[in-house]
Design a protein around this motif. Structure first.
Motif, PDB file in Angstrom:
ATOM      1  N   GLU A   8       0.832  -1.202   0.000  1.00  0.00           N
ATOM      2  CA  GLU A   8       0.000   0.000   0.000  1.00  0.00           C
ATOM      3  C   GLU A   8       0.868   1.254   0.000  1.00  0.00           C
ATOM      4  OE1 GLU A   8      -2.526  -0.112   3.553  1.00  0.00           O
ATOM      5  OE2 GLU A   8      -1.123  -1.521   4.417  1.00  0.00           O
ATOM      6  N   LYS A   9       0.344   2.271  -0.636  1.00  0.00           N
ATOM      7  CA  LYS A   9       1.029   3.567  -0.675  1.00  0.00           C
ATOM      8  C   LYS A   9       0.809   4.233   0.673  1.00  0.00           C
ATOM      9  CE  LYS A   9       2.581   7.160  -3.288  1.00  0.00           C
ATOM     10  NZ  LYS A   9       3.912   7.496  -2.897  1.00  0.00           N
ATOM     11  N   TYR A  15       6.081   3.303   0.371  1.00  0.00           N
ATOM     12  CA  TYR A  15       5.214   2.126   0.335  1.00  0.00           C
ATOM     13  C   TYR A  15       5.403   1.266   1.581  1.00  0.00           C
ATOM     14  CZ  TYR A  15       4.271   3.201  -4.520  1.00  0.00           C
ATOM     15  OH  TYR A  15       3.859   3.820  -5.669  1.00  0.00           O
ATOM     16  N   THR A  31      10.296   3.135  -2.362  1.00  0.00           N
ATOM     17  CA  THR A  31       9.584   2.717  -3.576  1.00  0.00           C
ATOM     18  C   THR A  31       8.877   1.384  -3.303  1.00  0.00           C
ATOM     19  OG1 THR A  31      11.409   1.407  -4.453  1.00  0.00           O
ATOM     20  CG2 THR A  31      11.371   3.771  -5.016  1.00  0.00           C
ATOM     21  N   ARG A  32       7.981   1.057  -4.208  1.00  0.00           N
ATOM     22  CA  ARG A  32       7.266  -0.230  -4.098  1.00  0.00           C
ATOM     23  C   ARG A  32       8.253  -1.384  -4.105  1.00  0.00           C
ATOM     24  NH1 ARG A  32       5.259  -4.080  -7.478  1.00  0.00           N
ATOM     25  NH2 ARG A  32       3.207  -4.948  -6.992  1.00  0.00           N
TER      26      ARG A  32
END
Length: 100
Positions: A8-9, A15, A31-32
């Motif tokens: 989730e952001k 993230y 970052t993701r």
């Protein structure tokens, strides 16, 4: 091992990646991909000191009470007599006009 992960952001923080099974881990990254990499590393570290097994636990409601003795009369020399007696009794019960 394939593990379902929630990504989730996180507002202004990058993230967050969370795993639940086989171990609960929550990590964050800019970052993701960084969050997923951190999660992978953390899960790998935790799993190195544990064992994942499958355990079968029978539920009390799933066991039929007659299952333990089912078929126990199959090879009995009295089997045919028992069956005949059961059939006669069933006919008597069915013929009774006062039965419920």
């Amino acid at each position: 091992m394939d593990i379902s992960v929630v990504v989730e952001k996180v507002a202004d923080h990058g993230y967050q990646a969370t795993s639940y099974v086989p171990t609960h881990v929550v990590v964050q990254g800019r970052t993701r991909q960084e969050a997923l990499d951190r999660l992978s590393d953390e899960i790998r570290d935790r799993l190195s000191s544990m064992e994942v097994v499958t355990l079968s636990v029978p539920l009390l409601g799933d066991v039929h009470p007659w299952k333990a003795i089912a078929g126990s009369w199959c090879n009995s020399p009295d089997r045919s007599e028992i069956e005949r007696n059961l059939q006669e009794y069933r006919q008597q019960v069915d013929a009774d006009p006062n039965r419920l």
